[in-house]
Design a protein around this motif. Structure first.
Motif, PDB file in Angstrom:
ATOM      1  N   UNK A   5       0.917  -1.312   0.276  1.00 31.83           N
ATOM      2  CA  UNK A   5       0.007  -0.268  -0.102  1.00 31.83           C
ATOM      3  C   UNK A   5       0.854   1.253  -0.132  1.00 31.83           C
ATOM      4  N   UNK A   6       1.933   1.323   0.608  1.00 33.79           N
ATOM      5  CA  UNK A   6       2.792   2.646   1.215  1.00 33.79           C
ATOM      6  C   UNK A   6       3.367   2.839  -0.943  1.00 33.79           C
ATOM      7  N   UNK A   7       4.094   1.165  -1.044  1.00 35.22           N
ATOM      8  CA  UNK A   7       4.223   1.910  -2.794  1.00 35.22           C
ATOM      9  C   UNK A   7       3.662   2.300  -3.202  1.00 35.22           C
ATOM     10  N   UNK A   8       2.339   1.962  -3.425  1.00 41.22           N
ATOM     11  CA  UNK A   8       1.685   2.766  -4.509  1.00 41.22           C
ATOM     12  C   UNK A   8       0.884   3.574  -4.069  1.00 41.22           C
ATOM     13  N   UNK A  55       9.076   5.663  12.584  1.00 37.42           N
ATOM     14  CA  UNK A  55       9.955   5.228  12.322  1.00 37.42           C
ATOM     15  C   UNK A  55       9.917   3.694  11.516  1.00 37.42           C
ATOM     16  N   UNK A  56       8.489   2.930  11.283  1.00 40.20           N
ATOM     17  CA  UNK A  56       8.671   2.210  10.271  1.00 40.20           C
ATOM     18  C   UNK A  56       8.436   2.805   9.371  1.00 40.20           C
ATOM     19  N   UNK A  57       7.274   3.988   8.866  1.00 43.30           N
ATOM     20  CA  UNK A  57       6.870   4.654   7.812  1.00 43.30           C
ATOM     21  C   UNK A  57       8.679   5.710   7.443  1.00 43.30           C
ATOM     22  N   UNK A  59      11.456   4.233   7.339  1.00 44.23           N
ATOM     23  CA  UNK A  59      12.100   3.214   6.567  1.00 44.23           C
ATOM     24  C   UNK A  59      11.322   2.505   5.887  1.00 44.23           C
ATOM     25  N   UNK A  60      10.679   2.228   5.728  1.00 45.62           N
ATOM     26  CA  UNK A  60       9.620   2.240   3.907  1.00 45.62           C
ATOM     27  C   UNK A  60       9.694   3.263   2.983  1.00 45.62           C
ATOM     28  N   UNK A  61       9.540   4.484   2.719  1.00 43.64           N
ATOM     29  CA  UNK A  61       9.700   5.568   1.914  1.00 43.64           C
ATOM     30  C   UNK A  61      11.498   5.515   2.087  1.00 43.64           C
ATOM     31  N   UNK A  62      12.258   5.815   3.146  1.00 43.52           N
ATOM     32  CA  UNK A  62      13.430   5.225   2.552  1.00 43.52           C
ATOM     33  C   UNK A  62      13.539   4.035   1.715  1.00 43.52           C
ATOM     34  N   UNK A  63      13.298   2.485   1.948  1.00 42.16           N
ATOM     35  CA  UNK A  63      13.673   1.877   0.933  1.00 42.16           C
ATOM     36  C   UNK A  63      12.218   2.253  -0.424  1.00 42.16           C
ATOM     37  N   UNK A  64      11.639   1.769  -0.235  1.00 43.83           N
ATOM     38  CA  UNK A  64      11.000   2.415  -1.304  1.00 43.83           C
ATOM     39  C   UNK A  64      11.566   3.406  -2.712  1.00 43.83           C
ATOM     40  N   UNK A  65      12.223   4.723  -2.330  1.00 37.74           N
ATOM     41  CA  UNK A  65      12.688   5.122  -2.653  1.00 37.74           C
ATOM     42  C   UNK A  65      14.364   4.507  -3.051  1.00 37.74           C
ATOM     43  N   UNK A  66      15.141   3.896  -2.401  1.00 42.77           N
ATOM     44  CA  UNK A  66      16.157   3.094  -3.082  1.00 42.77           C
ATOM     45  C   UNK A  66      16.095   2.126  -4.329  1.00 42.77           C
ATOM     46  N   UNK A  67      15.035   1.596  -4.054  1.00 46.83           N
ATOM     47  CA  UNK A  67      14.158   0.254  -4.675  1.00 46.83           C
ATOM     48  C   UNK A  67      14.046   1.197  -6.035  1.00 46.83           C
ATOM     49  N   UNK A  68      13.142   2.262  -6.119  1.00 46.87           N
ATOM     50  CA  UNK A  68      12.746   3.291  -7.373  1.00 46.87           C
ATOM     51  C   UNK A  68      13.636   3.383  -8.534  1.00 46.87           C
ATOM     52  N   UNK A  69      14.779   3.601  -7.132  1.00 41.42           N
ATOM     53  CA  UNK A  69      16.690   4.391  -8.190  1.00 41.42           C
ATOM     54  C   UNK A  69      16.834   2.964  -8.512  1.00 41.42           C
ATOM     55  N   UNK A  70      17.115   1.761  -8.379  1.00 41.26           N
ATOM     56  CA  UNK A  70      17.371   0.484  -8.723  1.00 41.26           C
ATOM     57  C   UNK A  70      16.517   0.388 -10.037  1.00 41.26           C
ATOM     58  N   UNK A  71      15.686   0.286  -9.882  1.00 42.61           N
ATOM     59  CA  UNK A  71      14.453   0.336 -10.513  1.00 42.61           C
ATOM     60  C   UNK A  71      15.131   0.819 -12.103  1.00 42.61           C
ATOM     61  N   UNK A  72      14.702   1.992 -11.653  1.00 42.07           N
ATOM     62  CA  UNK A  72      14.838   3.140 -13.253  1.00 42.07           C
ATOM     63  C   UNK A  72      16.185   3.253 -13.663  1.00 42.07           C
ATOM     64  N   UNK A  73      17.127   2.610 -13.176  1.00 43.36           N
ATOM     65  CA  UNK A  73      18.388   2.550 -13.134  1.00 43.36           C
ATOM     66  C   UNK A  73      18.939   1.498 -14.722  1.00 43.36           C
TER      67      UNK A  73
END
Length: 261
Positions: A5-8, A55-57, A59-73
């Motif tokens: 849900x957070x990712x969406x 802290x959970x929110x 961490x999830x935001x940070x992880x999602x931004x990192x994941x999106x950067x990986x996929x974009x690259x």
């Protein structure tokens, strides 16, 4: 499930906003920096939307931004950003965002005033003046049945509720003694409304009333002037309706002023 849900949510925010560049970085992914400002912006958007900053929110935001950067690259490495389809989608996305920004700017610069809301409310009240009727009915299939009920009620009008519960074919009001509550005659089919408007308080119809639903025996319990809703109760709906109308007018003004060959 929370993570999905957070990712969406994050994806919808990413699509809808530009983030100012700053020197500080949230992380560096394969040599490419993710600005801290992007993280801060998204956290702020979630908080504005009613999410608690935990802290959970974070961490999830940070992880999602990192994941999106990986996929974009990876997508860029494969040259997907150079394809015709991607470029067309980007053009369309840019157009959509610009149009949305234009309409938001127009609405921000021309907000709906309290005076406009009050004027629209006054027009609504004026157009809905009249009388409300508290009525009841007994619905049966034949005229003879209705006539028999009327004859019975002439002997004892107090039996109306009992007869409605026993004989009415209307599933909505029958079990409630035929009570239809308060409404204007115009709310009913014409034959019903016209017959109701001819009754006086406490009267029962002398003859059956035929409509598309069957044969009715009517009772007028009471009347009162139409009670409009309070302005505060309908103000948000009026503001929204006026804003939509104003935006449509702005759109039409732009369209008609355009030179189209």
């Amino acid at each position: 499930m929370k993570k999905q849900l957070l990712s969406a949510l994050l994806a919808s925010v990413c699509f809808g906003a530009a983030v100012p560049a700053m020197a500080q970085n949230l992380a560096v992914v394969n040599g490419q920096a993710i600005p801290q400002a992007r993280y801060d912006y998204f956290i702020d958007q979630f908080v504005k939307a009613g999410r608690e900053k935990t802290p959970e929110l974070e961490q999830h935001v940070k992880e999602e931004l990192v994941r999106r950067a990986v996929y974009e690259q990876e997508a860029a490495k494969l040259g997907l950003d150079k394809t015709q389809d991607f470029q067309q989608e980007m053009d369309l996305a840019r157009q959509t965002l610009l149009i949305r920004a234009l309409f938001q700017k127009e609405q921000q610069e021309h907000p709906i005033t309290d005076a406009a809301v009050k004027a629209e409310y006054d027009k609504f009240v004026a157009a809905n003046k009249g009388t409300e009727y508290h009525s009841a009915h007994i619905l049966v299939e034949t005229e003879d049945e209705a006539k028999a009920i009327i004859a019975d009620l002439k002997k004892d009008a107090k039996k109306f509720e009992a007869l409605a519960k026993e004989k009415s074919k209307d599933p909505g009001s029958g079990s409630n003694g035929g009570d239809l509550g308060w409404s204007r005659p115009e709310a009913y089919v014409p034959e019903f409304g016209e017959a109701l408007a001819k009754l006086k308080k406490g009267e029962i119809s002398d003859t059956p009333v035929k409509t598309q639903f069957g044969w009715h025996v009517l009772q007028l319990k009471d009347t009162r002037p139409v009670q409009p809703p309070a302005l505060d109760a309908v103000k948000p709906q009026i503001q929204q309706a006026l804003a939509e109308q104003q935006l449509v007018e702005y759109q039409e003004k732009l369209y008609k002023a355009a030179k189209i060959d």
